[in-house]
Design an enzyme around this catalytic site. Structure first.
Site, mmCIF file in Angstrom:
data_model
loop_
_atom_site.group_PDB
_atom_site.id
_atom_site.type_symbol
_atom_site.label_atom_id
_atom_site.label_comp_id
_atom_site.label_asym_id
_atom_site.label_seq_id
_atom_site.Cartn_x
_atom_site.Cartn_y
_atom_site.Cartn_z
ATOM 1 N N PHE A 120 0.764 -1.187 0.005
ATOM 2 C CA PHE A 120 0.074 0.121 -0.062
ATOM 3 C C PHE A 120 0.721 1.317 -0.120
ATOM 4 O O PHE A 120 0.783 2.162 -0.690
ATOM 5 C CB PHE A 120 -0.865 0.014 1.311
ATOM 6 C CG PHE A 120 -1.812 1.194 1.216
ATOM 7 C CD1 PHE A 120 -1.403 2.386 2.081
ATOM 8 C CD2 PHE A 120 -2.820 1.486 0.409
ATOM 9 C CE1 PHE A 120 -1.965 3.523 2.368
ATOM 10 C CE2 PHE A 120 -3.332 2.899 0.427
ATOM 11 C CZ PHE A 120 -3.085 3.747 1.449
ATOM 12 N N ASN A 121 1.687 1.399 0.751
ATOM 13 C CA ASN A 121 2.493 2.624 1.107
ATOM 14 C C ASN A 121 3.330 3.238 -0.552
ATOM 15 O O ASN A 121 3.411 4.387 -0.739
ATOM 16 C CB ASN A 121 3.584 2.606 2.017
ATOM 17 C CG ASN A 121 3.084 2.685 3.603
ATOM 18 O OD1 ASN A 121 1.749 3.239 3.767
ATOM 19 N ND2 ASN A 121 3.394 2.036 4.523
HETATM 20 O O1 RIB Z 1 0.868 -1.978 3.728
HETATM 21 C C1 RIB Z 1 0.860 -1.902 5.223
HETATM 22 C C2 RIB Z 1 1.223 -0.326 5.574
HETATM 23 O O2 RIB Z 1 0.124 0.376 4.770
HETATM 24 C C3 RIB Z 1 1.178 0.068 6.880
HETATM 25 O O3 RIB Z 1 2.031 1.454 6.860
HETATM 26 C C4 RIB Z 1 -0.277 0.653 7.175
HETATM 27 O O4 RIB Z 1 -0.381 1.566 7.957
HETATM 28 C C5 RIB Z 1 -0.889 1.050 5.992
HETATM 29 O O5 RIB Z 1 -0.223 2.553 5.818
HETATM 30 CA CA CA Z 2 1.207 3.184 7.982
#
Ligand code: RIB
Ligand code: CA
Length: 312
Positions: free
Chosen positions: A166-167
């Site tokens: 995701f990040n």
């Molecule tokens: O994929 C996990 C990450 O994405 C974590 O940092 C969670 O808080 C989301 O931001």
């Molecule tokens: Ca996060």
């Protein structure tokens, strides 16, 4: 003994909140600044959550500065379906009374690192937009930070998509710029964080943290638990691993690698392409964690906070 200083750029967020608790409760750490970014939920919510966490957990002298609401070029994605609409699951904290800084996160990052070259570890647990903007404005931060640790990426599968974590998925252009900045990025990815799941046995241990456990740690760490599912295996606490790396690097086994970020792929945008055989590495990739040692460390730090005297 001098404490290890860190600045945490985050998008609270269930696990960001637990990472902030660790950063504040471990007596060997000194949380010197917090910056927020849009990510799990929008910037107004991540900043509101960070301010509320500051007063609930007690790091009231630590400045909080809001940063980028949107990715560099993409449309903002969020993970409210994972973290709840407000971003902290079912946890409802008293509204903050102290304001965020009137400085932008990028300025706070640059000024904090400039003021203490080599002394402050930069940790990012959300999309890397603020970090990329700070590098663009002041490239020297790559040399001023004591280290740079992210929770993000993966050298196997993603979670936002099959390919992307995701990040990184949320702002691939920012991530690509960050990995190309000439520093060694410590990339704590899903392959690592999914080894340190808060299992039912770990959660039972957290229940012994008194009100901090019952009202904060357990609800955050079990937001996805189905109490009727006897086979529930647990919930990740991804961002906690990034802060733990700063305090206890010996708990991790790492490999050097070259990491590139896919920004063009129709199906692979946001993928971290990790080459462990590269001759010119730009990253340190923790691949294994001492799980028992990690949870012993985290629980002891959180117990310190539960006993009412974090960071003293
Ligand atoms: O994929 C996990 C990450 O994405 C974590 O940092 C969670 O808080 C989301 O931001
Ligand atoms: Ca996060």
């Amino acid at each position: 003994m001098a404490r290890t200083k860190l600045l945490l750029d985050c998008d609270p967020g269930l696990d960001d909140a637990l990472a902030l608790l660790l950063a504040h409760s471990d007596p060997s750490l000194e949380l010197v600044a917090v910056t927020t970014v849009g990510g799990n939920v929008d910037l107004a919510s991540t900043t509101r959550n960070a301010r509320a966490l500051r007063e609930y957990l007690g790091f009231v002298d630590v400045p909080i500065a809001a940063g980028a609401a949107e990715p560099l070029v993409r449309i903002a994605a969020n993970a409210a379906h994972v973290h709840g609409e407000a971003g902290l699951g079912n946890v409802r904290l008293p509204a903050a009374t102290l304001p965020a800084s009137d400085r932008h996160a990028v300025d706070l990052i640059i000024e904090t690192l400039r003021a203490a070259p080599g002394e402050v570890h930069l940790v990012a647990t959300g999309p890397l937009t603020n970090i990329a903007l700070a590098l663009a404005r002041e490239p020297r931060i790559a040399g001023w930070s004591a280290s740079f640790v992210i929770m993000g990426g993966s050298f196997t599968r993603g979670n936002a998509t099959v390919a992307a974590e995701f990040n990184i998925y949320a702002d691939p252009e920012a991530a690509a710029a960050v990995f190309a900045a000439g520093w060694q990025v410590v990339m704590i990815g899903l392959d690592l964080t999914l080894q340190a799941i808060a299992t039912p046995r770990i959660v039972d241990r957290m229940r012994r943290l008194g009100p901090l456990g019952a009202d904060f740690v357990v609800p955050l760490a079990t937001f996805w638990a189905d109490p009727n599912d006897a086979d529930w295996s647990g919930q990740a606490v991804h961002d906690v691993c990034a802060v733990a790396y700063i305090a206890r690097p010996e708990l991790f086994r790492s490999r050097s690698a070259r990491v590139d970020v896919e920004t063009q792929g129709q199906f692979t945008s946001g993928m971290t392409v990790v080459d462990f055989a590269a001759s010119a590495p730009n990253a340190i990739v923790p691949v294994e964690i001492d799980v028992a040692g990690f949870w012993d460390y985290v629980h002891d730090a959180w117990q310190h906070a539960a006993d009412g005297h974090p960071n003293d």
